[in-house]
Design a protein around this motif. Structure first.
Motif, short mmCIF file in Angstrom:
data_model
loop_
_atom_site.label_atom_id
_atom_site.label_comp_id
_atom_site.label_asym_id
_atom_site.label_seq_id
_atom_site.Cartn_x
_atom_site.Cartn_y
_atom_site.Cartn_z
N TYR A 184 39.02 40.56 27.51
CA TYR A 184 38.33 41.07 28.69
C TYR A 184 37.97 39.92 29.63
CZ TYR A 184 35.58 43.91 31.77
OH TYR A 184 35.13 44.54 32.89
N ASP A 185 37.53 38.80 29.09
CA ASP A 185 37.19 37.64 29.91
C ASP A 185 38.41 37.21 30.73
OD1 ASP A 185 35.96 35.37 30.99
OD2 ASP A 185 36.21 34.19 29.17
N GLU A 186 39.57 37.11 30.10
CA GLU A 186 40.76 36.66 30.82
C GLU A 186 41.17 37.64 31.91
OE1 GLU A 186 45.45 35.61 30.23
OE2 GLU A 186 44.08 35.08 28.61
N VAL A 187 41.28 38.92 31.58
CA VAL A 187 41.77 39.86 32.60
C VAL A 187 40.76 40.06 33.72
CG1 VAL A 187 43.43 41.00 31.06
CG2 VAL A 187 41.14 41.97 31.32
N ALA A 188 39.47 40.08 33.38
CA ALA A 188 38.45 40.25 34.42
C ALA A 188 38.37 39.00 35.30
CB ALA A 188 37.09 40.55 33.80
N SER A 189 38.38 37.83 34.70
CA SER A 189 38.30 36.59 35.47
C SER A 189 39.49 36.43 36.41
CB SER A 189 38.22 35.38 34.52
OG SER A 189 37.03 35.43 33.77
N ARG A 190 40.66 36.81 35.94
CA ARG A 190 41.84 36.73 36.81
C ARG A 190 41.73 37.72 37.96
NH1 ARG A 190 47.19 35.81 33.16
NH2 ARG A 190 48.13 36.04 35.20
N TYR A 191 41.22 38.91 37.69
CA TYR A 191 41.07 39.92 38.72
C TYR A 191 40.04 39.49 39.77
CZ TYR A 191 40.40 44.47 40.91
OH TYR A 191 40.31 45.49 41.82
#
Length: 159
Positions: A24-31
């Motif tokens: 979740y950290d990776e996909v949210a941070s990229r978004y």
């Protein structure tokens, strides 16, 4: 030689929970184009439906590399013959070591075991590595089967 092992695991085990948070950290941070805060990660995971990733409605899998938790993914049965691939994640330091392909194959086997004949998924256009992985493993673009704010493209594959 270091090897991968993949197996179903409870979505709320310590290793699974850590991997879900990293995902979740990776996909949210990229978004958001900025680091996600711990509170945002907590909020994003709260009520996300992960409890459905247990038989007979789904399955959650954890992959280990050299015995250490390194990857995860889930399947959710959408109907009697169709499963959705979800929460596919591989720790960045271990990408390129064949774990993602093994994870996809394991998830597909789990889906077959639950009766699925087709796997579908949705993702975002900016998640280029994920899209490349799916296409490399036989997934093709399909019409949208669901809608949501973080869905740009849909893929499917006959199992």
């Amino acid at each position: 030689m270091t090897t991968w092992t993949l197996a179903p695991e409870a979505f709320d085990s310590p290793d699974a929970n850590a991997l879900r948070r990293e995902y979740y950290d990776e996909v949210a941070s990229r978004y958001w184009k900025r680091p996600a805060t711990p509170q945002e990660i907590d909020e994003g995971l709260a009520g996300d439906g992960v409890e459905q990733l247990t038989p007979p409605t789904g399955q959650f899998v954890v992959g280990r590399y050299g015995g250490k938790a390194a990857a995860c993914g889930g399947i959710l049965m959408l109907d009697a013959e169709r499963a959705e691939l979800t929460r596919v994640y591989l720790r960045p330091a271990l990408r390129g070591r064949k774990g993602a392909g093994l994870l996809l194959r394991t998830l597909q086997e789990e889906a077959r075991g639950l009766g699925a004949r087709r796997m579908v998924l949705n993702t975002r256009l900016d998640l280029i590595e994920a899209r490349t992985l799916y296409v490399r493993h036989g997934y093709a673009e399909i019409p949208a089967y669901c809608s949501g704010p973080y869905m740009d493209i849909w893929y499917g594959k006959e199992l």
